[in-house]
Design a protein around this motif. Structure first.
Motif, PDB file in Angstrom:
ATOM      1  N   GLY A  59       0.677  -1.224   0.203  1.00 11.52           N
ATOM      2  CA  GLY A  59      -0.296  -0.301  -0.072  1.00 11.52           C
ATOM      3  C   GLY A  59       0.460   1.041   0.027  1.00 11.52           C
ATOM      4  O   GLY A  59       0.387   2.346  -0.063  1.00 11.52           O
ATOM      5  N   THR A  60       1.925   1.387   0.283  1.00  5.19           N
ATOM      6  CA  THR A  60       3.189   3.008  -0.135  1.00  5.19           C
ATOM      7  C   THR A  60       2.387   3.391  -1.761  1.00  5.19           C
ATOM      8  O   THR A  60       3.414   4.805  -1.495  1.00  5.19           O
ATOM      9  N   ILE A  61       2.860   2.608  -2.377  1.00  4.63           N
ATOM     10  CA  ILE A  61       2.258   2.901  -4.321  1.00  4.63           C
ATOM     11  C   ILE A  61       1.154   3.124  -4.356  1.00  4.63           C
ATOM     12  O   ILE A  61       0.630   1.595  -4.609  1.00  4.63           O
ATOM     13  N   THR A  62       0.124   4.924  -4.814  1.00  2.68           N
ATOM     14  CA  THR A  62      -1.417   3.750  -5.324  1.00  2.68           C
ATOM     15  C   THR A  62      -1.597   5.367  -6.535  1.00  2.68           C
ATOM     16  O   THR A  62      -1.021   5.766  -5.955  1.00  2.68           O
ATOM     17  N   LEU A  63      -2.004   4.675  -6.967  1.00  3.08           N
ATOM     18  CA  LEU A  63      -2.590   5.718  -7.812  1.00  3.08           C
ATOM     19  C   LEU A  63      -4.314   5.848  -7.883  1.00  3.08           C
ATOM     20  O   LEU A  63      -5.090   5.236  -7.285  1.00  3.08           O
ATOM     21  N   ASP A  64      -3.972   7.055  -6.973  1.00  2.00           N
ATOM     22  CA  ASP A  64      -5.270   7.603  -6.766  1.00  2.00           C
ATOM     23  C   ASP A  64      -6.313   8.266  -7.501  1.00  2.00           C
ATOM     24  O   ASP A  64      -7.802   8.393  -7.005  1.00  2.00           O
ATOM     25  N   ARG A  65      -6.288   8.256  -8.403  1.00  2.00           N
ATOM     26  CA  ARG A  65      -6.735   9.072  -9.753  1.00  2.00           C
ATOM     27  C   ARG A  65      -6.356   8.627 -11.093  1.00  2.00           C
ATOM     28  O   ARG A  65      -5.157   8.107 -11.613  1.00  2.00           O
ATOM     29  N   ASP A  66      -6.977   8.110 -12.076  1.00  2.00           N
ATOM     30  CA  ASP A  66      -6.664   7.116 -13.708  1.00  2.00           C
ATOM     31  C   ASP A  66      -8.411   7.394 -14.371  1.00  2.00           C
ATOM     32  O   ASP A  66      -9.984   7.906 -14.384  1.00  2.00           O
ATOM     33  N   SER A  67      -7.668   8.297 -15.423  1.00  2.00           N
ATOM     34  CA  SER A  67      -8.669   8.785 -16.281  1.00  2.00           C
ATOM     35  C   SER A  67      -8.672   7.937 -18.207  1.00  2.00           C
ATOM     36  O   SER A  67      -7.313   7.003 -17.959  1.00  2.00           O
ATOM     37  N   ARG A  68      -9.274   7.930 -18.656  1.00  2.00           N
ATOM     38  CA  ARG A  68      -9.439   7.342 -19.742  1.00  2.00           C
ATOM     39  C   ARG A  68      -9.185   8.259 -20.450  1.00  2.00           C
ATOM     40  O   ARG A  68      -8.901   7.912 -22.076  1.00  2.00           O
ATOM     41  N   THR A  69      -9.590   9.252 -20.368  1.00  2.00           N
ATOM     42  CA  THR A  69      -9.604  10.320 -22.191  1.00  2.00           C
ATOM     43  C   THR A  69      -9.554  12.136 -21.803  1.00  2.00           C
ATOM     44  O   THR A  69      -9.572  12.758 -22.391  1.00  2.00           O
ATOM     45  N   GLY A  70      -8.819  11.481 -20.094  1.00  2.00           N
ATOM     46  CA  GLY A  70      -8.224  13.369 -19.929  1.00  2.00           C
ATOM     47  C   GLY A  70      -9.254  14.718 -20.139  1.00  2.00           C
ATOM     48  O   GLY A  70      -9.379  15.755 -19.747  1.00  2.00           O
ATOM     49  N   GLN A  71     -10.591  13.813 -20.031  1.00  2.00           N
ATOM     50  CA  GLN A  71     -11.772  15.139 -19.723  1.00  2.00           C
ATOM     51  C   GLN A  71     -11.093  15.366 -18.081  1.00  2.00           C
ATOM     52  O   GLN A  71     -11.349  14.181 -16.936  1.00  2.00           O
ATOM     53  N   GLY A  72     -12.340  16.269 -17.357  1.00  2.00           N
ATOM     54  CA  GLY A  72     -12.642  16.766 -16.416  1.00  2.00           C
ATOM     55  C   GLY A  72     -11.251  18.165 -15.955  1.00  2.00           C
ATOM     56  O   GLY A  72     -10.500  18.586 -17.026  1.00  2.00           O
ATOM     57  N   PHE A  73     -11.049  18.298 -15.113  1.00  2.00           N
ATOM     58  CA  PHE A  73     -10.453  20.013 -14.362  1.00  2.00           C
ATOM     59  C   PHE A  73      -9.384  19.071 -13.498  1.00  2.00           C
ATOM     60  O   PHE A  73      -9.170  18.021 -12.987  1.00  2.00           O
TER      61      PHE A  73
END
Length: 179
Positions: A59-73
């Protein structure tokens, strides 16, 4: 460029953002990938990888957010590395970005607004426009190495190396010694 902090780096965030593909074009899907290497073989085979759909076993390295499109702010992908909590058995962590190639070949130069940043708390260690990587489809961007044979703090350095590789091939290349 290397970290100048006396105690080394502890908890780091790597953020990635990019603009969505033009209307009617296939989505651009970029991914942050981290590879963790053993202290005794820091340029060999990674002990484990962290990417979309996975995290480190401890649990020391996590991907907290993943996008497949680049949409959003804001940031489209965010990876947190708690280096100070990593076992002394690990001596090197390499972080990179790869572009999924499902909709045809896409290089960093083809992705509008691409930006990757490395931060520790409020301090920005690095900020890089991905277009600077030109025709590459994957790239290493940061390297963290443990000082003093595994007993010291972690050092950060920019590790900018472009590759013409799909994400799977990239994970086999990204930790090799620089030429």
């Amino acid at each position: 460029m290397t970290s100048s902090l006396n105690k080394g780096v502890g908890k780091v965030q790597v953020t990635l953002r990019w603009d969505p593909s033009p209307a009617g074009a296939p989505d651009h899907d970029l991914d942050i990938i981290a590879a963790v290497y053993p202290q005794e073989d820091p340029h060999g085979t990674p002990v484990y990888l962290v990417h979309f759909g996975s995290r480190s076993p401890d649990g020391t390295i996590t991907l907290d957010r993943d996008s497949r499109t680049g949409q959003g702010f804001g940031s489209d992908e965010v990876m947190t590395l708690e280096l100070e909590r990593l076992s002394p058995a690990y001596g090197r962590v390499v972080v990179g970005v790869a572009i999924q190639q499902g909709g045809g070949r896409v290089a960093f130069a083809d992705v509008a607004g691409g930006q990757v940043a490395v931060k520790e708390g409020y301090q920005e260690l690095d900020n890089l426009p991905l277009a600077d990587l030109g025709p590459a489809t994957a790239a290493t961007i940061a390297e963290f190495t443990r000082a003093d044979g595994g007993t010291g703090g972690w050092r950060w350095s920019r590790s900018l190396r472009g590759f013409d590789a799909d994400p799977r091939s990239f994970t086999e290349l990204m930790g090799g010694a620089a030429d």
